[in-house]
Scaffold this active site. Structure first.
Site, PDB file in Angstrom:
ATOM      1  N   ALA A 117      -3.755   7.753  -5.179  1.00 26.42           N
ATOM      2  CA  ALA A 117      -2.359   7.316  -5.252  1.00 26.42           C
ATOM      3  C   ALA A 117      -2.399   5.823  -5.582  1.00 26.42           C
ATOM      4  O   ALA A 117      -2.417   4.971  -4.690  1.00 26.42           O
ATOM      5  CB  ALA A 117      -1.662   7.567  -3.931  1.00 26.42           C
ATOM      6  N   GLY A 163       0.840  -1.205   0.000  1.00 28.41           N
ATOM      7  CA  GLY A 163       0.000   0.000   0.000  1.00 28.41           C
ATOM      8  C   GLY A 163       0.864   1.240   0.000  1.00 28.41           C
ATOM      9  O   GLY A 163       2.060   1.176  -0.279  1.00 28.41           O
ATOM     10  N   ASN A 164       0.278   2.379   0.282  1.00 22.12           N
ATOM     11  CA  ASN A 164       1.059   3.612   0.401  1.00 22.12           C
ATOM     12  C   ASN A 164       0.410   4.522   1.436  1.00 22.12           C
ATOM     13  O   ASN A 164      -0.644   4.203   1.972  1.00 22.12           O
ATOM     14  CB  ASN A 164       1.209   4.298  -0.961  1.00 22.12           C
ATOM     15  CG  ASN A 164      -0.124   4.684  -1.555  1.00 22.12           C
ATOM     16  OD1 ASN A 164      -0.825   5.526  -1.023  1.00 22.12           O
ATOM     17  ND2 ASN A 164      -0.488   4.046  -2.675  1.00 22.12           N
ATOM     18  N   TYR A 165       1.055   5.653   1.724  1.00 20.30           N
ATOM     19  CA  TYR A 165       0.622   6.503   2.843  1.00 20.30           C
ATOM     20  C   TYR A 165      -0.532   7.442   2.503  1.00 20.30           C
ATOM     21  O   TYR A 165      -0.896   8.276   3.316  1.00 20.30           O
ATOM     22  CB  TYR A 165       1.803   7.349   3.333  1.00 20.30           C
ATOM     23  CG  TYR A 165       2.879   6.555   4.026  1.00 20.30           C
ATOM     24  CD1 TYR A 165       2.569   5.782   5.137  1.00 20.30           C
ATOM     25  CD2 TYR A 165       4.191   6.585   3.586  1.00 20.30           C
ATOM     26  CE1 TYR A 165       3.555   5.062   5.794  1.00 20.30           C
ATOM     27  CE2 TYR A 165       5.184   5.874   4.229  1.00 20.30           C
ATOM     28  CZ  TYR A 165       4.865   5.112   5.334  1.00 20.30           C
ATOM     29  OH  TYR A 165       5.822   4.405   5.981  1.00 20.30           O
ATOM     30  N   SER A 166      -1.111   7.362   1.318  1.00 27.74           N
ATOM     31  CA  SER A 166      -2.185   8.295   0.967  1.00 27.74           C
ATOM     32  C   SER A 166      -3.356   8.170   1.960  1.00 27.74           C
ATOM     33  O   SER A 166      -3.814   7.073   2.254  1.00 27.74           O
ATOM     34  CB  SER A 166      -2.689   7.995  -0.445  1.00 27.74           C
ATOM     35  OG  SER A 166      -3.871   8.721  -0.677  1.00 27.74           O
TER      36      SER A 166
END
Ligand code: CTP
Length: 398
Positions: free
Chosen positions: A276, A208-211
Protein backbone atom coordinates in the site's frame (compact mmCIF):
# COMPACT_ATOMS: atom_id res chain seq x y z
CA UNK A 1 -2.85 -30.38 2.91
CA UNK A 2 -6.57 -30.92 2.42
CA UNK A 3 -7.40 -34.62 2.14
CA UNK A 4 -3.81 -35.80 2.65
CA UNK A 5 -3.47 -39.03 4.62
CA UNK A 6 -0.79 -38.69 7.25
CA UNK A 7 0.55 -41.25 9.72
CA UNK A 8 1.86 -39.47 12.79
CA UNK A 9 4.43 -41.72 14.46
CA UNK A 10 5.17 -40.87 18.08
CA UNK A 11 8.18 -42.31 19.85
CA UNK A 12 8.89 -42.07 23.55
CA UNK A 13 10.40 -38.72 24.32
CA UNK A 14 9.28 -35.78 26.43
CA UNK A 15 8.44 -33.83 23.25
CA UNK A 16 5.56 -36.30 22.72
CA UNK A 17 3.39 -33.74 24.50
CA UNK A 18 3.86 -31.52 21.44
CA UNK A 19 2.53 -34.30 19.19
CA UNK A 20 -0.96 -33.45 20.42
CA UNK A 21 -0.60 -29.89 19.10
CA UNK A 22 0.90 -31.26 15.87
CA UNK A 23 -2.02 -33.67 15.35
CA UNK A 24 -4.43 -30.81 15.92
CA UNK A 25 -2.59 -28.57 13.46
CA UNK A 26 -2.56 -31.25 10.75
CA UNK A 27 -6.28 -31.92 11.25
CA UNK A 28 -6.96 -28.16 11.20
CA UNK A 29 -5.20 -27.98 7.82
CA UNK A 30 -7.52 -30.66 6.46
CA UNK A 31 -5.39 -33.82 6.77
CA UNK A 32 -6.68 -37.25 7.78
CA UNK A 33 -4.34 -38.24 10.61
CA UNK A 34 -3.72 -41.74 12.00
CA UNK A 35 -1.42 -42.13 14.96
CA UNK A 36 1.01 -44.97 15.61
CA UNK A 37 2.75 -44.85 18.98
CA UNK A 38 5.65 -46.84 20.38
CA UNK A 39 4.89 -48.53 23.72
CA UNK A 40 7.24 -46.03 25.41
CA UNK A 41 5.36 -43.06 23.89
CA UNK A 42 2.32 -44.12 25.92
CA UNK A 43 4.24 -43.10 29.05
CA UNK A 44 4.36 -39.52 27.77
CA UNK A 45 0.98 -39.01 26.12
CA UNK A 46 -2.15 -41.12 26.24
CA UNK A 47 -3.66 -42.85 23.20
CA UNK A 48 -7.01 -41.41 24.32
CA UNK A 49 -5.72 -37.84 23.87
CA UNK A 50 -4.46 -38.62 20.38
CA UNK A 51 -7.60 -40.55 19.39
CA UNK A 52 -9.80 -37.67 20.53
CA UNK A 53 -7.76 -35.11 18.56
CA UNK A 54 -7.54 -37.15 15.35
CA UNK A 55 -10.98 -38.79 15.60
CA UNK A 56 -9.27 -42.06 14.60
CA UNK A 57 -8.26 -45.11 16.63
CA UNK A 58 -4.64 -45.27 17.75
CA UNK A 59 -2.31 -48.15 16.96
CA UNK A 60 0.28 -49.13 19.54
CA UNK A 61 0.52 -52.93 19.52
CA UNK A 62 0.65 -55.47 16.71
CA UNK A 63 -2.58 -56.96 18.03
CA UNK A 64 -5.48 -55.47 19.91
CA UNK A 65 -5.35 -57.57 23.14
CA UNK A 66 -9.13 -57.15 23.63
CA UNK A 67 -10.25 -58.77 20.37
CA UNK A 68 -7.07 -60.09 18.77
CA UNK A 69 -7.50 -57.78 15.79
CA UNK A 70 -4.32 -57.39 13.71
CA UNK A 71 -2.96 -53.83 13.29
CA UNK A 72 -1.62 -54.14 9.78
CA UNK A 73 1.48 -52.03 9.41
CA UNK A 74 1.58 -52.93 5.72
CA UNK A 75 -1.85 -51.54 4.89
CA UNK A 76 -1.18 -48.49 7.07
CA UNK A 77 2.07 -47.87 5.19
CA UNK A 78 0.30 -48.18 1.85
CA UNK A 79 -2.62 -45.98 2.93
CA UNK A 80 -0.47 -42.96 3.83
CA UNK A 81 0.61 -40.00 1.69
CA UNK A 82 3.27 -39.26 4.32
CA UNK A 83 4.68 -40.70 7.52
CA UNK A 84 5.84 -38.12 10.07
CA UNK A 85 7.74 -39.32 13.09
CA UNK A 86 7.60 -36.61 15.72
CA UNK A 87 9.25 -36.87 18.11
CA UNK A 88 11.90 -39.13 16.64
CA UNK A 89 14.08 -40.17 19.59
CA UNK A 90 17.71 -41.24 19.33
CA UNK A 91 16.56 -44.82 19.96
CA UNK A 92 13.92 -44.82 17.21
CA UNK A 93 16.28 -43.14 14.70
CA UNK A 94 18.94 -45.76 15.48
CA UNK A 95 16.45 -48.60 14.98
CA UNK A 96 15.20 -47.06 11.75
CA UNK A 97 18.77 -46.80 10.46
CA UNK A 98 19.41 -50.47 11.34
CA UNK A 99 16.07 -51.78 10.10
CA UNK A 100 15.03 -53.10 13.51
CA UNK A 101 11.34 -54.02 13.59
CA UNK A 102 10.41 -54.47 17.22
CA UNK A 103 7.38 -52.20 17.42
CA UNK A 104 4.48 -51.17 15.21
CA UNK A 105 5.94 -47.75 14.40
CA UNK A 106 9.15 -49.34 13.11
CA UNK A 107 7.36 -51.99 11.04
CA UNK A 108 5.15 -49.26 9.61
CA UNK A 109 8.27 -47.24 8.72
CA UNK A 110 9.90 -50.25 7.06
CA UNK A 111 6.83 -51.03 4.96
CA UNK A 112 5.86 -47.43 4.08
CA UNK A 113 6.24 -46.43 0.43
CA UNK A 114 5.32 -42.79 1.04
CA UNK A 115 7.69 -39.91 1.87
CA UNK A 116 8.95 -40.09 5.46
CA UNK A 117 9.66 -37.11 7.69
CA UNK A 118 11.36 -37.25 11.07
CA UNK A 119 11.61 -34.53 13.71
CA UNK A 120 14.49 -35.52 16.00
CA UNK A 121 14.16 -34.76 19.67
CA UNK A 122 16.82 -35.49 22.26
CA UNK A 123 19.30 -33.96 24.66
CA UNK A 124 22.02 -31.79 23.10
CA UNK A 125 24.86 -34.23 23.78
CA UNK A 126 22.87 -37.17 22.42
CA UNK A 127 22.06 -35.16 19.30
CA UNK A 128 25.70 -34.16 18.82
CA UNK A 129 26.98 -37.73 19.41
CA UNK A 130 28.63 -39.22 16.31
CA UNK A 131 26.38 -42.30 16.58
CA UNK A 132 23.19 -40.22 16.44
CA UNK A 133 24.61 -38.01 13.67
CA UNK A 134 25.63 -41.03 11.65
CA UNK A 135 22.17 -42.58 11.98
CA UNK A 136 20.60 -39.31 10.86
CA UNK A 137 23.00 -39.11 7.90
CA UNK A 138 22.18 -42.72 6.95
CA UNK A 139 18.45 -42.01 7.03
CA UNK A 140 18.82 -38.75 5.08
CA UNK A 141 20.82 -40.71 2.51
CA UNK A 142 17.86 -43.06 2.19
CA UNK A 143 15.47 -40.20 1.58
CA UNK A 144 14.10 -39.50 5.06
CA UNK A 145 13.40 -35.78 5.35
CA UNK A 146 14.74 -34.48 8.66
CA UNK A 147 13.00 -31.54 10.25
CA UNK A 148 15.89 -29.98 12.16
CA UNK A 149 15.58 -29.67 15.91
CA UNK A 150 15.78 -26.22 17.42
CA UNK A 151 18.16 -24.79 19.98
CA UNK A 152 16.81 -23.84 23.35
CA UNK A 153 16.14 -25.07 26.86
CA UNK A 154 15.84 -28.85 26.99
CA UNK A 155 13.98 -31.11 29.41
CA UNK A 156 17.29 -31.84 31.17
CA UNK A 157 17.66 -28.15 31.99
CA UNK A 158 20.60 -27.89 29.62
CA UNK A 159 20.51 -25.42 26.77
CA UNK A 160 21.42 -26.44 23.23
CA UNK A 161 20.26 -28.04 20.00
CA UNK A 162 17.92 -31.00 20.29
CA UNK A 163 14.48 -29.58 21.01
CA UNK A 164 11.87 -30.89 18.60
CA UNK A 165 10.77 -28.36 15.99
CA UNK A 166 7.51 -26.58 16.84
CA UNK A 167 4.30 -28.26 15.57
CA UNK A 168 3.67 -25.38 13.16
CA UNK A 169 7.16 -25.76 11.67
CA UNK A 170 6.59 -29.48 11.14
CA UNK A 171 3.19 -28.86 9.53
CA UNK A 172 4.81 -26.17 7.31
CA UNK A 173 7.48 -28.66 6.18
CA UNK A 174 4.75 -31.04 5.01
CA UNK A 175 2.83 -28.24 3.34
CA UNK A 176 5.98 -27.09 1.53
CA UNK A 177 6.74 -30.61 0.37
CA UNK A 178 3.38 -30.98 -1.37
CA UNK A 179 3.19 -27.37 -2.56
CA UNK A 180 6.66 -27.49 -4.10
CA UNK A 181 6.48 -30.92 -5.71
CA UNK A 182 4.38 -30.05 -8.76
CA UNK A 183 4.79 -26.31 -8.82
CA UNK A 184 5.93 -24.41 -11.89
CA UNK A 185 7.24 -21.75 -9.52
CA UNK A 186 9.98 -24.03 -8.28
CA UNK A 187 13.36 -22.45 -9.01
CA UNK A 188 11.87 -19.16 -10.21
CA UNK A 189 12.57 -15.79 -8.61
CA UNK A 190 9.68 -13.55 -7.65
CA UNK A 191 9.66 -10.02 -6.25
CA UNK A 192 6.89 -9.06 -3.83
CA UNK A 193 6.15 -5.66 -2.35
CA UNK A 194 4.32 -5.59 0.97
CA UNK A 195 3.17 -3.33 3.78
CA UNK A 196 2.74 0.44 3.96
CA UNK A 197 5.24 3.17 3.24
CA UNK A 198 6.07 6.01 5.62
CA UNK A 199 6.59 9.47 4.17
CA UNK A 200 8.58 11.70 6.46
CA UNK A 201 7.13 15.00 7.69
CA UNK A 202 9.87 15.76 10.20
CA UNK A 203 12.25 13.62 12.35
CA UNK A 204 9.34 12.35 14.51
CA UNK A 205 6.31 12.28 12.19
CA UNK A 206 5.28 10.62 8.99
CA UNK A 207 2.33 10.02 6.69
CA UNK A 208 1.48 6.33 6.67
CA UNK A 209 -1.47 3.99 6.26
CA UNK A 210 -3.08 1.03 8.03
CA UNK A 211 -1.55 -1.71 5.86
CA UNK A 212 -0.21 -4.54 8.07
CA UNK A 213 1.69 -6.34 5.28
CA UNK A 214 -0.11 -9.61 6.14
CA UNK A 215 -1.35 -10.26 2.59
CA UNK A 216 2.05 -9.65 0.97
CA UNK A 217 3.83 -11.78 3.59
CA UNK A 218 1.29 -14.60 3.08
CA UNK A 219 1.97 -14.50 -0.67
CA UNK A 220 5.71 -14.56 0.00
CA UNK A 221 5.36 -17.63 2.28
CA UNK A 222 3.17 -19.44 -0.27
CA UNK A 223 5.46 -18.79 -3.25
CA UNK A 224 8.50 -19.74 -1.16
CA UNK A 225 6.74 -22.95 -0.13
CA UNK A 226 6.23 -23.74 -3.81
CA UNK A 227 9.97 -23.49 -4.34
CA UNK A 228 10.36 -19.90 -5.58
CA UNK A 229 13.17 -17.64 -4.40
CA UNK A 230 11.32 -14.63 -3.04
CA UNK A 231 12.66 -11.07 -2.83
CA UNK A 232 10.27 -9.44 -0.37
CA UNK A 233 10.49 -5.65 -0.43
CA UNK A 234 8.67 -4.64 2.71
CA UNK A 235 7.71 -1.28 4.14
CA UNK A 236 7.61 -0.80 7.94
CA UNK A 237 5.73 -3.84 9.32
CA UNK A 238 5.72 -5.88 12.53
CA UNK A 239 6.04 -9.17 10.64
CA UNK A 240 9.02 -11.40 9.93
CA UNK A 241 9.25 -13.81 7.02
CA UNK A 242 9.68 -17.42 8.20
CA UNK A 243 10.63 -19.36 5.09
CA UNK A 244 14.32 -19.78 4.23
CA UNK A 245 13.59 -19.02 0.54
CA UNK A 246 12.54 -15.46 1.41
CA UNK A 247 15.01 -12.60 1.35
CA UNK A 248 13.53 -9.53 2.98
CA UNK A 249 14.61 -6.07 1.85
CA UNK A 250 13.28 -3.52 4.35
CA UNK A 251 12.44 -0.05 3.13
CA UNK A 252 10.60 2.92 4.59
CA UNK A 253 9.41 5.41 1.97
CA UNK A 254 7.84 5.05 -1.48
CA UNK A 255 11.07 6.38 -2.94
CA UNK A 256 13.15 3.67 -1.22
CA UNK A 257 10.66 1.00 -2.34
CA UNK A 258 10.79 2.36 -5.90
CA UNK A 259 14.60 2.20 -5.96
CA UNK A 260 14.67 -1.33 -4.50
CA UNK A 261 12.10 -2.52 -7.07
CA UNK A 262 13.86 -0.94 -10.05
CA UNK A 263 17.05 -2.71 -8.98
CA UNK A 264 15.43 -6.08 -8.15
CA UNK A 265 12.77 -6.60 -10.85
CA UNK A 266 15.13 -7.18 -13.82
CA UNK A 267 16.60 -10.28 -12.10
CA UNK A 268 13.15 -11.77 -11.37
CA UNK A 269 10.70 -13.92 -13.33
CA UNK A 270 7.82 -11.81 -12.10
CA UNK A 271 6.44 -9.58 -9.37
CA UNK A 272 3.42 -9.20 -7.12
CA UNK A 273 2.80 -5.62 -6.08
CA UNK A 274 0.84 -5.86 -2.86
CA UNK A 275 2.26 -2.87 -0.98
CA UNK A 276 0.00 0.00 0.00
CA UNK A 277 2.30 2.68 -1.33
CA UNK A 278 1.63 6.28 -0.31
CA UNK A 279 0.37 8.27 -3.28
CA UNK A 280 1.66 11.57 -1.88
CA UNK A 281 4.58 12.66 0.29
CA UNK A 282 5.53 15.98 1.89
CA UNK A 283 7.50 18.02 -0.65
CA UNK A 284 10.24 18.54 1.92
CA UNK A 285 10.82 16.79 5.23
CA UNK A 286 11.61 19.32 7.98
CA UNK A 287 15.09 18.86 9.41
CA UNK A 288 13.91 19.44 12.98
CA UNK A 289 10.65 18.80 14.82
CA UNK A 290 7.86 21.10 13.64
CA UNK A 291 6.67 23.20 16.59
CA UNK A 292 3.06 23.75 17.56
CA UNK A 293 2.64 27.38 16.46
CA UNK A 294 -0.45 28.97 14.94
CA UNK A 295 -3.87 27.37 14.49
CA UNK A 296 -3.27 25.55 11.23
CA UNK A 297 -0.41 23.70 9.61
CA UNK A 298 -0.18 23.25 5.88
CA UNK A 299 1.89 20.54 4.32
CA UNK A 300 2.65 20.76 0.66
CA UNK A 301 2.27 17.24 -0.75
CA UNK A 302 3.69 16.03 -4.04
CA UNK A 303 2.92 12.71 -5.77
CA UNK A 304 5.16 9.69 -5.23
CA UNK A 305 6.17 7.54 -8.17
CA UNK A 306 3.82 4.74 -9.14
CA UNK A 307 6.02 1.69 -8.69
CA UNK A 308 3.64 -0.83 -10.29
CA UNK A 309 3.31 1.36 -13.40
CA UNK A 310 7.09 1.59 -13.65
CA UNK A 311 7.38 -2.22 -13.35
CA UNK A 312 4.72 -2.44 -16.09
CA UNK A 313 6.94 -0.34 -18.35
CA UNK A 314 10.04 -2.38 -17.50
CA UNK A 315 8.30 -5.76 -17.86
CA UNK A 316 9.86 -8.15 -20.40
CA UNK A 317 7.84 -10.75 -22.30
CA UNK A 318 9.18 -13.50 -20.05
CA UNK A 319 8.05 -11.74 -16.84
CA UNK A 320 4.67 -11.57 -15.13
CA UNK A 321 3.26 -8.69 -13.14
CA UNK A 322 0.41 -8.88 -10.64
CA UNK A 323 -1.10 -5.87 -8.92
CA UNK A 324 -3.73 -5.16 -6.30
CA UNK A 325 -6.59 -2.75 -6.36
CA UNK A 326 -8.10 -1.66 -3.08
CA UNK A 327 -11.37 0.07 -3.85
CA UNK A 328 -14.33 1.54 -2.04
CA UNK A 329 -16.53 2.27 -5.06
CA UNK A 330 -16.76 1.47 -8.79
CA UNK A 331 -14.65 -1.55 -7.88
CA UNK A 332 -14.67 -3.54 -11.14
CA UNK A 333 -14.19 -0.53 -13.42
CA UNK A 334 -11.35 0.89 -11.31
CA UNK A 335 -9.62 -2.49 -11.10
CA UNK A 336 -9.95 -2.99 -14.86
CA UNK A 337 -8.43 0.43 -15.41
CA UNK A 338 -5.43 -0.46 -13.16
CA UNK A 339 -4.96 -3.75 -15.02
CA UNK A 340 -4.53 -1.89 -18.30
CA UNK A 341 -2.79 1.29 -17.20
CA UNK A 342 -0.15 -0.60 -15.16
CA UNK A 343 0.33 -3.35 -17.77
CA UNK A 344 -0.56 -6.10 -15.26
CA UNK A 345 -1.24 -9.74 -16.14
CA UNK A 346 -3.97 -9.82 -13.55
CA UNK A 347 -5.29 -7.60 -10.82
CA UNK A 348 -6.43 -8.72 -7.38
CA UNK A 349 -9.38 -6.62 -6.32
CA UNK A 350 -10.34 -6.23 -2.69
CA UNK A 351 -13.24 -4.07 -1.80
CA UNK A 352 -13.26 -2.31 1.54
CA UNK A 353 -17.04 -2.76 1.42
CA UNK A 354 -16.63 -6.50 2.10
CA UNK A 355 -16.52 -7.39 5.80
CA UNK A 356 -13.26 -9.18 6.65
CA UNK A 357 -11.42 -7.84 3.58
CA UNK A 358 -8.52 -5.42 3.35
CA UNK A 359 -6.17 -4.01 5.98
CA UNK A 360 -5.16 -5.55 9.31
CA UNK A 361 -7.55 -8.52 9.15
CA UNK A 362 -6.40 -12.15 8.94
CA UNK A 363 -8.96 -12.77 6.20
CA UNK A 364 -9.56 -11.39 2.74
CA UNK A 365 -12.13 -11.60 0.00
CA UNK A 366 -10.80 -11.11 -3.48
CA UNK A 367 -11.82 -11.02 -7.11
CA UNK A 368 -9.21 -11.70 -9.77
CA UNK A 369 -9.55 -10.01 -13.16
CA UNK A 370 -7.18 -11.09 -15.93
CA UNK A 371 -6.25 -9.72 -19.34
CA UNK A 372 -8.73 -11.97 -21.14
CA UNK A 373 -11.49 -10.20 -19.24
CA UNK A 374 -12.14 -13.26 -17.05
CA UNK A 375 -13.33 -12.47 -13.55
CA UNK A 376 -13.05 -14.99 -10.71
CA UNK A 377 -14.74 -14.21 -7.41
CA UNK A 378 -13.53 -16.01 -4.30
CA UNK A 379 -15.26 -16.43 -0.95
CA UNK A 380 -13.96 -14.97 2.33
CA UNK A 381 -10.83 -16.93 3.26
CA UNK A 382 -7.76 -16.73 5.47
CA UNK A 383 -4.93 -14.69 3.93
CA UNK A 384 -2.88 -17.92 3.67
CA UNK A 385 -5.65 -19.51 1.56
CA UNK A 386 -6.02 -16.35 -0.53
CA UNK A 387 -2.26 -16.46 -1.14
CA UNK A 388 -2.65 -20.03 -2.44
CA UNK A 389 -5.42 -18.89 -4.83
CA UNK A 390 -3.20 -16.07 -6.12
CA UNK A 391 -0.26 -18.49 -6.52
CA UNK A 392 -2.52 -20.87 -8.49
CA UNK A 393 -3.41 -18.02 -10.87
CA UNK A 394 0.30 -17.15 -11.27
CA UNK A 395 1.01 -20.79 -12.14
CA UNK A 396 -1.59 -20.56 -14.92
CA UNK A 397 0.33 -17.61 -16.44
CA UNK A 398 3.65 -19.39 -16.73
N1 CTP B 1 1.14 0.95 -6.40
C1 CTP B 1 2.50 1.17 -6.52
N2 CTP B 1 3.03 2.41 -6.32
C2 CTP B 1 2.25 3.45 -5.99
C3 CTP B 1 0.86 3.26 -5.84
C4 CTP B 1 0.33 2.00 -6.07
O1 CTP B 1 3.21 0.19 -6.80
N3 CTP B 1 2.80 4.64 -5.80
C5 CTP B 1 0.59 -0.36 -6.69
C6 CTP B 1 -0.02 -1.08 -5.51
O2 CTP B 1 0.93 -1.90 -4.86
C7 CTP B 1 -1.10 -1.93 -6.18
C8 CTP B 1 -1.54 -1.09 -7.36
O3 CTP B 1 -0.45 -0.19 -7.62
O4 CTP B 1 -0.59 -3.13 -6.70
C9 CTP B 1 -2.78 -0.29 -7.13
O5 CTP B 1 -2.69 0.44 -5.94
P1 CTP B 1 -3.89 1.35 -5.44
O6 CTP B 1 -3.47 2.09 -4.22
O7 CTP B 1 -5.16 0.53 -5.37
O8 CTP B 1 -4.09 2.32 -6.66
P2 CTP B 1 -3.41 3.63 -7.13
O9 CTP B 1 -2.69 3.33 -8.40
O10 CTP B 1 -2.62 4.27 -6.05
O11 CTP B 1 -4.69 4.51 -7.49
P3 CTP B 1 -5.77 5.16 -6.49
O12 CTP B 1 -5.10 5.38 -5.17
O13 CTP B 1 -6.14 6.40 -7.19
O14 CTP B 1 -6.92 4.19 -6.42
Amino acid sequence: MKGKKIILGISGGIAAYKSAALARELVRRGADVRVVMTPMARQFITPLTMATLTKNPIAVDFFDPENGQWNSHVSLGLWADALVIAPATANTLAKMACGIADNLLLTTYLSARCPVFAAPSMDLDMYAHPAAQQNIATLVGRGVRMIEPESGELASGLVGKGRMAEPETIADALHDFWACRDSKLRGRTVMITAGPTYEKIDPVRFIGNYSSGKMGFAIAEELAARGAAVKLIAGPVKLRARHANIQTISVESAEMMYNACVETFPMCDGAVMSAAVADFRPETAAGSKIKRVGNTLSLNLVPTRDIASQMGRMKRDDQFLVGFALETDNEQANAQHKLESKNLDFVVLNSLNDAGAGFMTDTNKITIINRNGETTEYSLKSKAEVAADIADQIELLS
